[in-house]
Design a protein around this motif. Sequence first.
Motif, PDB file in Angstrom:
ATOM      1  N   LYS A 133       0.853  -1.184   0.000  1.00  0.00           N
ATOM      2  CA  LYS A 133       0.000   0.000   0.000  1.00  0.00           C
ATOM      3  C   LYS A 133       0.889   1.233   0.000  1.00  0.00           C
ATOM      4  CE  LYS A 133      -4.160   1.656   2.251  1.00  0.00           C
ATOM      5  NZ  LYS A 133      -5.056   1.427   3.389  1.00  0.00           N
ATOM      6  N   GLU A 134       0.736   2.028  -1.041  1.00  0.00           N
ATOM      7  CA  GLU A 134       1.456   3.286  -1.151  1.00  0.00           C
ATOM      8  C   GLU A 134       0.425   4.393  -1.085  1.00  0.00           C
ATOM      9  OE1 GLU A 134       4.048   3.223  -4.552  1.00  0.00           O
ATOM     10  OE2 GLU A 134       4.980   1.347  -3.926  1.00  0.00           O
ATOM     11  N   ARG A 135       0.423   5.099   0.012  1.00  0.00           N
ATOM     12  CA  ARG A 135      -0.608   6.072   0.382  1.00  0.00           C
ATOM     13  C   ARG A 135      -1.947   5.338   0.494  1.00  0.00           C
ATOM     14  NH1 ARG A 135       2.412   8.656  -3.514  1.00  0.00           N
ATOM     15  NH2 ARG A 135       3.840  10.202  -2.680  1.00  0.00           N
ATOM     16  N   THR A 136      -2.888   5.597  -0.392  1.00  0.00           N
ATOM     17  CA  THR A 136      -4.167   4.887  -0.325  1.00  0.00           C
ATOM     18  C   THR A 136      -4.317   3.907  -1.477  1.00  0.00           C
ATOM     19  OG1 THR A 136      -5.275   6.623  -1.587  1.00  0.00           O
ATOM     20  CG2 THR A 136      -5.315   6.817   0.819  1.00  0.00           C
ATOM     21  N   LYS A 137      -3.242   3.665  -2.215  1.00  0.00           N
ATOM     22  CA  LYS A 137      -3.288   2.855  -3.424  1.00  0.00           C
ATOM     23  C   LYS A 137      -2.483   1.573  -3.232  1.00  0.00           C
ATOM     24  CE  LYS A 137      -2.874   3.998  -8.285  1.00  0.00           C
ATOM     25  NZ  LYS A 137      -2.300   4.919  -9.242  1.00  0.00           N
ATOM     26  N   TRP A 138      -3.030   0.455  -3.675  1.00  0.00           N
ATOM     27  CA  TRP A 138      -2.330  -0.820  -3.649  1.00  0.00           C
ATOM     28  C   TRP A 138      -1.647  -1.035  -4.988  1.00  0.00           C
ATOM     29  CZ3 TRP A 138      -1.566  -3.797   0.517  1.00  0.00           C
ATOM     30  CH2 TRP A 138      -2.373  -3.559   1.632  1.00  0.00           C
ATOM     31  N   LEU A 139      -0.361  -1.479  -4.934  1.00  0.00           N
ATOM     32  CA  LEU A 139       0.409  -1.736  -6.148  1.00  0.00           C
ATOM     33  C   LEU A 139       1.092  -3.089  -6.051  1.00  0.00           C
ATOM     34  CD1 LEU A 139       2.094   1.767  -6.566  1.00  0.00           C
ATOM     35  CD2 LEU A 139       0.109   0.885  -7.795  1.00  0.00           C
ATOM     36  N   VAL A 140       1.230  -3.762  -7.185  1.00  0.00           N
ATOM     37  CA  VAL A 140       1.882  -5.070  -7.239  1.00  0.00           C
ATOM     38  C   VAL A 140       3.391  -4.879  -7.131  1.00  0.00           C
ATOM     39  CG1 VAL A 140       2.273  -7.120  -8.652  1.00  0.00           C
ATOM     40  CG2 VAL A 140       0.032  -6.018  -8.655  1.00  0.00           C
ATOM     41  N   THR A 141       4.042  -5.627  -6.221  1.00  0.00           N
ATOM     42  CA  THR A 141       5.490  -5.548  -6.039  1.00  0.00           C
ATOM     43  C   THR A 141       6.207  -6.838  -6.406  1.00  0.00           C
ATOM     44  OG1 THR A 141       5.303  -6.182  -3.717  1.00  0.00           O
ATOM     45  CG2 THR A 141       5.348  -3.815  -4.212  1.00  0.00           C
ATOM     46  N   LYS A 142       5.440  -7.934  -6.560  1.00  0.00           N
ATOM     47  CA  LYS A 142       6.057  -9.217  -6.878  1.00  0.00           C
ATOM     48  C   LYS A 142       4.986 -10.153  -7.424  1.00  0.00           C
ATOM     49  CE  LYS A 142       8.708 -12.912  -4.684  1.00  0.00           C
ATOM     50  NZ  LYS A 142       9.279 -13.401  -3.435  1.00  0.00           N
ATOM     51  N   THR A 143       5.391 -11.018  -8.358  1.00  0.00           N
ATOM     52  CA  THR A 143       4.483 -12.016  -8.927  1.00  0.00           C
ATOM     53  C   THR A 143       5.166 -13.373  -8.884  1.00  0.00           C
ATOM     54  OG1 THR A 143       3.611 -10.354 -10.435  1.00  0.00           O
ATOM     55  CG2 THR A 143       3.135 -12.626 -10.958  1.00  0.00           C
ATOM     56  N   GLU A 144       4.412 -14.388  -8.480  1.00  0.00           N
ATOM     57  CA  GLU A 144       4.922 -15.763  -8.478  1.00  0.00           C
ATOM     58  C   GLU A 144       3.952 -16.624  -9.279  1.00  0.00           C
ATOM     59  OE1 GLU A 144       5.937 -17.202  -4.475  1.00  0.00           O
ATOM     60  OE2 GLU A 144       5.635 -15.116  -3.833  1.00  0.00           O
ATOM     61  N   GLY A 145       4.507 -17.630  -9.967  1.00  0.00           N
ATOM     62  CA  GLY A 145       3.676 -18.577 -10.703  1.00  0.00           C
ATOM     63  C   GLY A 145       3.561 -18.291 -12.186  1.00  0.00           C
ATOM     64  N   LEU A 146       4.143 -17.202 -12.641  1.00  0.00           N
ATOM     65  CA  LEU A 146       4.123 -16.889 -14.061  1.00  0.00           C
ATOM     66  C   LEU A 146       5.141 -17.770 -14.772  1.00  0.00           C
ATOM     67  CD1 LEU A 146       2.690 -14.885 -15.945  1.00  0.00           C
ATOM     68  CD2 LEU A 146       4.633 -13.364 -15.673  1.00  0.00           C
ATOM     69  N   PRO A 147       4.744 -18.459 -15.834  1.00  0.00           N
ATOM     70  CA  PRO A 147       5.713 -19.305 -16.553  1.00  0.00           C
ATOM     71  C   PRO A 147       6.930 -18.516 -17.007  1.00  0.00           C
ATOM     72  CG  PRO A 147       3.493 -19.693 -17.358  1.00  0.00           C
ATOM     73  CD  PRO A 147       3.420 -18.503 -16.440  1.00  0.00           C
ATOM     74  N   VAL A 148       8.081 -19.139 -17.013  1.00  0.00           N
ATOM     75  CA  VAL A 148       9.346 -18.476 -17.323  1.00  0.00           C
ATOM     76  C   VAL A 148       9.345 -17.892 -18.739  1.00  0.00           C
ATOM     77  CG1 VAL A 148      11.838 -18.791 -17.518  1.00  0.00           C
ATOM     78  CG2 VAL A 148      10.568 -19.970 -15.736  1.00  0.00           C
ATOM     79  N   TRP A 149       8.703 -18.545 -19.695  1.00  0.00           N
ATOM     80  CA  TRP A 149       8.704 -18.055 -21.076  1.00  0.00           C
ATOM     81  C   TRP A 149       7.980 -16.733 -21.237  1.00  0.00           C
ATOM     82  CZ3 TRP A 149       4.050 -17.108 -23.250  1.00  0.00           C
ATOM     83  CH2 TRP A 149       2.954 -17.740 -22.692  1.00  0.00           C
ATOM     84  N   TRP A 150       7.100 -16.400 -20.297  1.00  0.00           N
ATOM     85  CA  TRP A 150       6.284 -15.192 -20.395  1.00  0.00           C
ATOM     86  C   TRP A 150       7.196 -14.009 -20.402  1.00  0.00           C
ATOM     87  CZ3 TRP A 150       1.270 -14.533 -21.392  1.00  0.00           C
ATOM     88  CH2 TRP A 150       0.695 -13.307 -21.149  1.00  0.00           C
TER      89      TRP A 150
END
Length: 150
Positions: A133-150
Motif C-alpha cells: 500500500k502506497e498512500r491509499t493505493k495498492w500496487l503489485v510488487t512481486k508475482t509468483e507462478g508466471l511461466p518463465v517463457w512469459w
Amino acid sequence: MSKKTIIFLFLLLLLPVILYFLWPSDESRIKKLFREGARAIEQEHIDEVMEKVSFNYLDDYGLSYLYIKEGMERVFQKMNDIKIEYENLDIVVKEKTATAEVDVRVVATIGSETGYILGDLPNPVHMKFTLEKERTKWLVTKTEGLPVWW
C-alpha cells in the motif's frame, strides 16, 4: 442552542460513521485493481497496466518495473484479442502489505491462431501477487507462478 448548531453538531458526529461505511475496504480496492488491470491488458493500454505496478517491483525472475513494461509492449505487438479470465481470488491483507492468490487463464490471437496462452480450461495457472500500500493505493510488487517463457 439554536437549531442550526444542533444540526451542525449532529452532522459532524454522523460524518465519521458515514465515511466508515462508504470508504472502500483494502480488499475491495485490491479486487478493483485486478478488475481494472485485466481490462487494461485486454484493451492493450500499457500505461493503465503499469499504474497497477510499483516502481519497486522485483520478483524471483529478476524482473523489474521497466522489464515488465518492455515485456508487455512486446506482448501487445505479438498478440491481439487478449481475454483474461480469473477466478478464486483470495486476498490476505496485513497492514501495508497484502497477498492475492488467483487462478488465471489467458486467451489471445497470435497471427491467425487463437488459443490459450496461459493455462487452459481444466488447468488454470495459479499465481500469487504480493502488493504494498502506497498512500491509499495498492500496487503489485512481486508475482509468483508466471511461466518463465512469459
